[in-house]
Design an enzyme around this catalytic site. Sequence first.
Site, short mmCIF file in Angstrom:
data_model
loop_
_atom_site.label_atom_id
_atom_site.label_comp_id
_atom_site.label_asym_id
_atom_site.label_seq_id
_atom_site.Cartn_x
_atom_site.Cartn_y
_atom_site.Cartn_z
N CYS A 2 10.66 34.40 19.10
CA CYS A 2 11.42 35.53 19.53
C CYS A 2 11.94 35.59 20.82
O CYS A 2 11.39 34.67 21.78
CB CYS A 2 10.63 36.88 19.28
SG CYS A 2 9.80 37.18 17.85
N ARG A 16 15.60 42.92 21.66
CA ARG A 16 14.94 41.54 21.32
C ARG A 16 15.63 40.80 20.04
O ARG A 16 16.37 41.84 19.23
CB ARG A 16 13.74 41.68 20.83
CG ARG A 16 12.99 42.45 19.91
CD ARG A 16 12.74 41.92 18.72
NE ARG A 16 11.55 40.84 18.62
CZ ARG A 16 10.37 41.22 18.86
NH1 ARG A 16 9.97 42.29 18.62
NH2 ARG A 16 9.63 40.16 18.86
N ASN A 79 5.49 36.41 19.58
CA ASN A 79 4.34 35.61 19.28
C ASN A 79 3.97 34.66 20.56
O ASN A 79 4.70 34.39 21.59
CB ASN A 79 4.80 34.46 18.19
CG ASN A 79 4.66 35.21 16.87
OD1 ASN A 79 4.04 36.07 16.69
ND2 ASN A 79 5.31 34.40 16.01
#
Length: 364
Positions: A2, A16, A79
């Site tokens: 991400c 995002r 992550n």
Amino acid sequence: MCTAATYTTDSFYFGRNLDYEFSYGDEVTVTPRAYPFSLRCMGDFRTKYAMIGMAYVAGEYPLYYDAVNEKGLGIAGLNFVGNAVYHPAQDGKSNVAQFELIPWMLGSCATLAEVRTLLAKTNIVNIPFSEQLPLAQLHWLIADKTGSIVVESTADGLHIYDNPVGVLTNNPPFPQQLFALNNYRALSPRTPAVAFADGLDLPVYSRGLGALGLPGDLSSQSRFVRAAFVRMNAKSGSSEAESVGQFFHILHAVEQQRGCCELDGGKYEITLYTSCCNADKGIYYYTTYGNHQITAVDMHRKTLTGTGWSAIRWCRATNCAAKLILHPKREKSACNVRQTMLYCTVHETFHVTTAWIEIEGVLI
């Protein structure tokens, strides 16, 4: 993987890319003030501030990927596999699980300064949401209009880093991501002067030579460098349309296309959705992989402590919007609302003709 970013014109924006090979069922979710949460170590908690963001709703629990509260504070979890470590509960600490961090922080804090104070006594504990949903290894970008920080829980404890570039990706740990920018200190949006050797004539054969060497691969470190360069050099007018459009351009510079990041079993990581929230106004914009038309949900179209909700839900069969009146005491409804929490499912295949969903149910 991400990428998250902030951006400021006349308003502050936070959003995002969520990159993964499949969706858990991403839903635009509004959690109102005084919504009850049962924290695993700290007991009952009610939100002081309302929030809006993207979540997977498990039962009556919003598992937020990213969210912004009504005071303009935003958090995104990304992550951090192989580096994130959560710890047992500690005496004298606010022991919060990884999945509780976003609603707890946004429900408690109005500013980044208040977040810093809360984090000083916080311990992220190693308690999963359920057996079916084990611990996600994450780190977090937290920001408001005054600045941004990165929060990482690793083997040696909780770390809070100032983030001068306003972006975050995945690995390596944030200090190493930031240090890597030193390798690109010569990059510029301007055409560079010849510095190769004295007396050597090297003509300018193309525009954009100032950014020659800017990474273009999909690795998290390269995405960090690219996103930081684009975000810090992007220019935009101050209108909402110009600002939102430019924010999506920034994140689309590091989006993932199906086929370019192959995983085991013939799967591919893609950018499932891109979000952009005007944190000052509480308007959550998003696009999905299958629909790049910008859609928005405005959390302030109805009093966030009202007795019920009105909403627009997209009707998949007729490709139109239908108004539903939703009441907090109903256990279930056609729009999947429980108590006073609203969430609207994001489907890749929607091709809507109107770009707004509003909490009061008025299309513009």
